[in-house]
Design a protein around this motif. Structure first.
Motif, PDB file in Angstrom:
ATOM      1  N   MET A  40     -18.077  -5.314  -0.609  1.00  0.00           N
ATOM      2  CA  MET A  40     -17.247  -4.851  -1.007  1.00  0.00           C
ATOM      3  C   MET A  40     -15.756  -5.913   0.036  1.00  0.00           C
ATOM      4  SD  MET A  40     -14.312  -1.236   0.151  1.00  0.00           S
ATOM      5  CE  MET A  40     -15.537  -0.227  -1.433  1.00  0.00           C
ATOM      6  N   ASP A  41     -14.139  -6.446  -0.814  1.00  0.00           N
ATOM      7  CA  ASP A  41     -13.898  -7.443   0.323  1.00  0.00           C
ATOM      8  C   ASP A  41     -12.431  -6.227   0.936  1.00  0.00           C
ATOM      9  OD1 ASP A  41     -11.668  -9.074   0.537  1.00  0.00           O
ATOM     10  OD2 ASP A  41     -12.158 -10.163  -1.266  1.00  0.00           O
ATOM     11  N   TRP A  42     -13.046  -6.039   2.057  1.00  0.00           N
ATOM     12  CA  TRP A  42     -11.801  -5.028   2.814  1.00  0.00           C
ATOM     13  C   TRP A  42     -10.277  -5.878   2.808  1.00  0.00           C
ATOM     14  CZ3 TRP A  42     -13.205  -0.324   3.598  1.00  0.00           C
ATOM     15  CH2 TRP A  42     -15.000  -0.105   3.512  1.00  0.00           C
ATOM     16  N   LYS A  43     -10.500  -7.040   2.469  1.00  0.00           N
ATOM     17  CA  LYS A  43      -8.022  -8.086   2.588  1.00  0.00           C
ATOM     18  C   LYS A  43      -8.054  -7.084   1.656  1.00  0.00           C
ATOM     19  CE  LYS A  43      -6.248 -11.994   2.212  1.00  0.00           C
ATOM     20  NZ  LYS A  43      -6.143 -13.058   3.034  1.00  0.00           N
TER      21      LYS A  43
ATOM     22  N   LEU B 202      -8.725  -4.231  -0.406  1.00  0.00           N
ATOM     23  CA  LEU B 202      -8.690  -2.950  -0.539  1.00  0.00           C
ATOM     24  C   LEU B 202      -7.475  -2.971   0.056  1.00  0.00           C
ATOM     25  CD1 LEU B 202     -10.145  -0.195  -1.314  1.00  0.00           C
ATOM     26  CD2 LEU B 202     -11.209  -0.632   1.526  1.00  0.00           C
ATOM     27  N   SER B 203      -7.726  -3.509   1.100  1.00  0.00           N
ATOM     28  CA  SER B 203      -5.979  -3.010   2.194  1.00  0.00           C
ATOM     29  C   SER B 203      -5.112  -2.917   1.726  1.00  0.00           C
ATOM     30  CB  SER B 203      -6.169  -3.445   3.892  1.00  0.00           C
ATOM     31  OG  SER B 203      -6.457  -4.566   3.503  1.00  0.00           O
ATOM     32  N   THR B 204      -4.808  -4.719   0.732  1.00  0.00           N
ATOM     33  CA  THR B 204      -3.951  -5.351   0.219  1.00  0.00           C
ATOM     34  C   THR B 204      -3.380  -4.050  -0.535  1.00  0.00           C
ATOM     35  OG1 THR B 204      -4.396  -7.104   0.538  1.00  0.00           O
ATOM     36  CG2 THR B 204      -2.995  -6.847  -0.783  1.00  0.00           C
ATOM     37  N   VAL B 205      -4.435  -3.681  -1.666  1.00  0.00           N
ATOM     38  CA  VAL B 205      -4.061  -2.615  -2.748  1.00  0.00           C
ATOM     39  C   VAL B 205      -3.717  -1.081  -2.423  1.00  0.00           C
ATOM     40  CG1 VAL B 205      -4.621  -1.919  -4.753  1.00  0.00           C
ATOM     41  CG2 VAL B 205      -5.189  -3.999  -4.360  1.00  0.00           C
ATOM     42  N   PHE B 206      -4.524  -1.184  -1.875  1.00  0.00           N
ATOM     43  CA  PHE B 206      -3.686   0.199  -0.748  1.00  0.00           C
ATOM     44  C   PHE B 206      -2.647   0.225   0.000  1.00  0.00           C
ATOM     45  CE2 PHE B 206      -3.662   2.979   2.690  1.00  0.00           C
ATOM     46  CZ  PHE B 206      -3.943   4.114   1.943  1.00  0.00           C
ATOM     47  N   THR B 207      -2.670  -0.654   0.696  1.00  0.00           N
ATOM     48  CA  THR B 207      -0.471  -0.753   1.185  1.00  0.00           C
ATOM     49  C   THR B 207       0.145  -0.852   0.084  1.00  0.00           C
ATOM     50  OG1 THR B 207      -1.816  -1.129   3.028  1.00  0.00           O
ATOM     51  CG2 THR B 207       0.654  -1.713   2.946  1.00  0.00           C
ATOM     52  N   SER B 208      -0.099  -1.234  -0.705  1.00  0.00           N
ATOM     53  CA  SER B 208       0.653  -2.113  -2.131  1.00  0.00           C
ATOM     54  C   SER B 208       1.687  -0.768  -2.519  1.00  0.00           C
ATOM     55  CB  SER B 208       0.692  -2.938  -3.104  1.00  0.00           C
ATOM     56  OG  SER B 208       0.371  -4.011  -2.580  1.00  0.00           O
ATOM     57  N   VAL B 209       0.046   0.101  -3.023  1.00  0.00           N
ATOM     58  CA  VAL B 209       0.088   1.448  -3.559  1.00  0.00           C
ATOM     59  C   VAL B 209       0.782   2.040  -2.880  1.00  0.00           C
ATOM     60  CG1 VAL B 209      -0.764   2.790  -5.332  1.00  0.00           C
ATOM     61  CG2 VAL B 209      -1.495   0.537  -5.250  1.00  0.00           C
ATOM     62  N   PHE B 210       0.675   2.959  -1.768  1.00  0.00           N
ATOM     63  CA  PHE B 210       0.719   3.370  -0.790  1.00  0.00           C
ATOM     64  C   PHE B 210       2.305   3.867  -0.685  1.00  0.00           C
ATOM     65  CE2 PHE B 210       1.725   4.996   3.065  1.00  0.00           C
ATOM     66  CZ  PHE B 210       1.519   6.608   2.933  1.00  0.00           C
ATOM     67  N   ILE B 211       3.011   2.306  -0.619  1.00  0.00           N
ATOM     68  CA  ILE B 211       4.090   2.718  -0.308  1.00  0.00           C
ATOM     69  C   ILE B 211       4.831   2.518  -1.595  1.00  0.00           C
ATOM     70  CG2 ILE B 211       6.586   0.196   0.197  1.00  0.00           C
ATOM     71  CD1 ILE B 211       4.245  -0.562   2.613  1.00  0.00           C
ATOM     72  N   ALA B 212       4.190   1.762  -2.494  1.00  0.00           N
ATOM     73  CA  ALA B 212       5.118   2.253  -3.582  1.00  0.00           C
ATOM     74  C   ALA B 212       5.015   3.154  -4.648  1.00  0.00           C
ATOM     75  CB  ALA B 212       4.589   1.357  -5.287  1.00  0.00           C
ATOM     76  N   GLU B 213       4.718   3.991  -3.948  1.00  0.00           N
ATOM     77  CA  GLU B 213       4.479   5.528  -4.681  1.00  0.00           C
ATOM     78  C   GLU B 213       4.545   6.415  -3.721  1.00  0.00           C
ATOM     79  OE1 GLU B 213       3.120   7.113  -7.565  1.00  0.00           O
ATOM     80  OE2 GLU B 213       2.819   4.708  -8.124  1.00  0.00           O
ATOM     81  N   LEU B 214       5.307   5.916  -2.251  1.00  0.00           N
ATOM     82  CA  LEU B 214       6.228   7.170  -1.496  1.00  0.00           C
ATOM     83  C   LEU B 214       7.652   7.133  -2.102  1.00  0.00           C
ATOM     84  CD1 LEU B 214       5.546   6.029   1.721  1.00  0.00           C
ATOM     85  CD2 LEU B 214       4.635   8.164   0.856  1.00  0.00           C
ATOM     86  N   GLY B 215       8.124   8.356  -2.501  1.00  0.00           N
ATOM     87  CA  GLY B 215       9.389   9.018  -2.114  1.00  0.00           C
ATOM     88  C   GLY B 215       9.292   8.492  -3.789  1.00  0.00           C
ATOM     89  N   ASP B 216       8.075   8.078  -4.839  1.00  0.00           N
ATOM     90  CA  ASP B 216       8.811   8.006  -6.110  1.00  0.00           C
ATOM     91  C   ASP B 216       8.810   9.299  -6.866  1.00  0.00           C
ATOM     92  OD1 ASP B 216       6.569   8.000  -6.630  1.00  0.00           O
ATOM     93  OD2 ASP B 216       5.913   6.711  -8.058  1.00  0.00           O
ATOM     94  N   LYS B 217       9.594   9.307  -8.448  1.00  0.00           N
ATOM     95  CA  LYS B 217       8.935  10.703  -9.426  1.00  0.00           C
ATOM     96  C   LYS B 217       8.231  11.457  -8.347  1.00  0.00           C
ATOM     97  CE  LYS B 217       8.714   8.215 -12.985  1.00  0.00           C
ATOM     98  NZ  LYS B 217       8.787   7.035 -12.857  1.00  0.00           N
ATOM     99  N   THR B 218       7.338  10.433  -8.398  1.00  0.00           N
ATOM    100  CA  THR B 218       5.847  11.457  -9.091  1.00  0.00           C
ATOM    101  C   THR B 218       5.646  11.568  -7.510  1.00  0.00           C
ATOM    102  OG1 THR B 218       4.917   9.670 -10.101  1.00  0.00           O
ATOM    103  CG2 THR B 218       3.139  11.034  -9.377  1.00  0.00           C
ATOM    104  N   GLN B 219       5.404  11.432  -6.785  1.00  0.00           N
ATOM    105  CA  GLN B 219       5.634  12.105  -5.026  1.00  0.00           C
ATOM    106  C   GLN B 219       6.742  13.307  -5.016  1.00  0.00           C
ATOM    107  OE1 GLN B 219       6.546  10.779  -2.024  1.00  0.00           O
ATOM    108  NE2 GLN B 219       5.073  11.558  -0.454  1.00  0.00           N
ATOM    109  N   LEU B 220       7.967  13.039  -5.199  1.00  0.00           N
ATOM    110  CA  LEU B 220       8.554  14.383  -5.874  1.00  0.00           C
ATOM    111  C   LEU B 220       8.746  15.471  -6.700  1.00  0.00           C
ATOM    112  CD1 LEU B 220      12.508  11.782  -6.165  1.00  0.00           C
ATOM    113  CD2 LEU B 220      10.455  13.593  -4.011  1.00  0.00           C
TER     114      LEU B 220
END
Length: 90
Positions: free
Chosen positions: A1-4, A6-24
């Motif tokens: 597994m490429d941890w770099k 994984l962490s890049t995708v996780f961080t990008s998706v996590f930030i993109a999903e915060l406060g969006d209409k799905t989370q609301l």
């Protein structure tokens, strides 16, 4: 597994999903006293997994026909177009 990756995708998706209409929407479902919080979490998590799987499959299929650089340009132009459209409609 490429941890770099994984962490890049996780961080990008996590930030993109915060406060969006799905989370609301998920917060609204969870605020219902009669709703099981575990069920709301499972439903939201499964939805994100399925939409992510569709993205991975579509991206993998497209990469056989279109170069990665072209896909990046198209995605960038798409995001800019959505931003401009949003500004115009405001």
């Amino acid at each position: 597994m490429d941890w770099k990756i994984l962490s890049t995708v996780f961080t990008s998706v996590f930030i993109a999903e915060l406060g969006d209409k799905t989370q609301l929407a998920t917060m609204l479902f969870a605020s219902d006293k009669d709703a099981s919080k575990l069920t709301v979490f499972a439903g939201a998590a499964l939805a994100l997994i399925v939409t992510s799987a569709i993205g991975v499959v579509a991206g993998s299929a497209l990469s056989h026909y279109v170069s990665e650089k072209t896909l990046q340009y198209v995605a960038g132009i798409g995001f800019i177009a959505i931003g401009v459209w949003t500004l115009i409609r405001t």
